[in-house]
Structure formats: C-alpha cells, structure tokens
Design a protein around this motif. Structure first.
Motif, PDB file in Angstrom:
ATOM      1  N   THR A  80       5.353   1.962   9.290  1.00 12.70           N
ATOM      2  CA  THR A  80       5.007   2.958   8.287  1.00 12.70           C
ATOM      3  C   THR A  80       6.263   3.733   7.927  1.00 12.70           C
ATOM      4  O   THR A  80       6.956   4.238   8.798  1.00 12.70           O
ATOM      5  N   ARG A  81       6.523   3.788   6.645  1.00 20.86           N
ATOM      6  CA  ARG A  81       7.691   4.533   6.182  1.00 20.86           C
ATOM      7  C   ARG A  81       7.241   5.811   5.527  1.00 20.86           C
ATOM      8  O   ARG A  81       6.351   5.798   4.693  1.00 20.86           O
ATOM      9  N   GLN A  82       7.844   6.890   5.917  1.00 24.33           N
ATOM     10  CA  GLN A  82       7.514   8.175   5.306  1.00 24.33           C
ATOM     11  C   GLN A  82       8.737   8.676   4.570  1.00 24.33           C
ATOM     12  O   GLN A  82       9.862   8.506   5.008  1.00 24.33           O
ATOM     13  N   ARG A  83       8.496   9.329   3.455  1.00 22.07           N
ATOM     14  CA  ARG A  83       9.597   9.912   2.675  1.00 22.07           C
ATOM     15  C   ARG A  83       9.430  11.397   2.634  1.00 22.07           C
ATOM     16  O   ARG A  83       8.432  11.962   2.654  1.00 22.07           O
ATOM     17  N   LEU A 142       0.868  -1.174   0.000  1.00 19.23           N
ATOM     18  CA  LEU A 142       0.000   0.000   0.000  1.00 19.23           C
ATOM     19  C   LEU A 142       0.901   1.219   0.000  1.00 19.23           C
ATOM     20  O   LEU A 142       1.851   1.287   0.783  1.00 19.23           O
ATOM     21  N   VAL A 143       0.617   2.136  -0.864  1.00 22.64           N
ATOM     22  CA  VAL A 143       1.381   3.381  -0.885  1.00 22.64           C
ATOM     23  C   VAL A 143       0.428   4.553  -0.749  1.00 22.64           C
ATOM     24  O   VAL A 143      -0.712   4.507  -1.204  1.00 22.64           O
ATOM     25  N   ARG A 186      -1.281  14.634  -2.563  1.00 17.32           N
ATOM     26  CA  ARG A 186      -2.603  14.425  -3.158  1.00 17.32           C
ATOM     27  C   ARG A 186      -3.661  15.025  -2.239  1.00 17.32           C
ATOM     28  O   ARG A 186      -3.447  15.181  -1.034  1.00 17.32           O
ATOM     29  N   PRO A 187      -4.838  15.348  -2.783  1.00 15.61           N
ATOM     30  CA  PRO A 187      -5.862  16.027  -1.976  1.00 15.61           C
ATOM     31  C   PRO A 187      -6.286  15.270  -0.714  1.00 15.61           C
ATOM     32  O   PRO A 187      -6.604  15.888   0.287  1.00 15.61           O
ATOM     33  N   ALA A 209      -5.694   9.149   3.544  1.00 19.01           N
ATOM     34  CA  ALA A 209      -5.011   7.955   3.052  1.00 19.01           C
ATOM     35  C   ALA A 209      -3.981   7.480   4.070  1.00 19.01           C
ATOM     36  O   ALA A 209      -3.841   6.275   4.322  1.00 19.01           O
ATOM     37  N   ARG A 210      -3.242   8.404   4.685  1.00 22.25           N
ATOM     38  CA  ARG A 210      -2.259   8.021   5.717  1.00 22.25           C
ATOM     39  C   ARG A 210      -2.964   7.392   6.923  1.00 22.25           C
ATOM     40  O   ARG A 210      -2.487   6.402   7.476  1.00 22.25           O
TER      41      ARG A 210
END
Length: 137
Positions: free
Chosen positions: A134-137, A94-95, A100-101, A106-107
């Motif tokens: 959860t990986r955040q960039r 899942l990405v 995005r709006p 989504a997160r």
C-alpha cells in the motif's frame, strides 16, 4: 497453430477496437504471426463474456478470452493458456482519494483487497494474486 487451421470458421474475441481483452488477444496473435491469417475469421464480441457465449453457443469454434470468464461457463473448455511472459500484464488498480468523506473505510477496503484472505478468494476464481504494498501519499 490450431487457431490457423482453416477448419475453424470463426474465432471469437472481444472487439479489439473497443475491448481490452480484444486488444490483448490481437496483440498476442500478432506477436505469433497469426493475426493476418485469422483476421477474416475473427468474430468480434462486445466483451470477453460475449466471446465465451459465442463459443458456447456454437457461433464460433474457438475464442481467446480471460481465463476467469471461460471458467464461469460450463460449456467451454480451456485448451491453451497464454503464459504470463507471453501476454500483457493485466492489472486492476485501486486508488483511495484523500480527503473524501469515506476515506478511512476506503483505505480499510484497499488493505483487505491486498490481504492473504482476499488473495485466496481471487485465486479461487482464477486470478493471479499479485499484492503490492500500500502506497500512501
């Protein structure tokens, strides 16, 4: 060994040419040296659920499908489960797309899917729950 029994006319799997479950089934059979003995008796299906339906209807005597699809049918029974070490690691990534709006929603949804509560729901439906951080960039 039971799959190689000549009394089994057909073994249904998802079509290895187009269906992931079929590719996994073929790879597992090849690793066990069974593919060449079974290839002429493979009944390819459009997907794993169609392979289950082929077994449930009597069109095939056996099938190799996802455990979760077999569990949805009251007409088939599980006779062998491929140990996780013998099969491919099947994951559903899942990405969340940044910028995005609906990124915050989504997160939040992604975080819920990695939660213990979601894990219980997945396991009740036959999935192995392997939450990853959860990986955040």
């Amino acid at each position: 060994a039971q799959l190689a029994d000549l009394r089994l006319r057909f073994v249904s799997i998802g079509d290895p040419a187009s269906v992931p479950a079929g590719r996994y089934a073929r790879a597992w059979l090849e690793a066990r040296g069974l593919w060449s003995r079974l290839a002429a008796r493979i009944l390819p299906a459009v997907d794993a659920r169609a392979a289950v339906a082929a077994v449930a209807s009597g069109g095939a005597e056996a099938g190799i499908v996802y455990r979760t699809d077999a569990a949805l049918s009251g007409s088939v029974r599980l006779v062998h489960e491929v140990p996780p070490a013998e099969g491919p690691r099947i994951v559903y990534p899942l990405v969340v797309l940044a910028g995005r709006p609906h990124e915050p929603a989504a997160r939040a949804f992604a975080e819920f899917l990695a939660s213990p509560a979601a894990g219980i729901a997945f396991e009740e439906r036959g999935f192995l729950f392997l939450p990853s951080p959860t990986r955040q960039r």
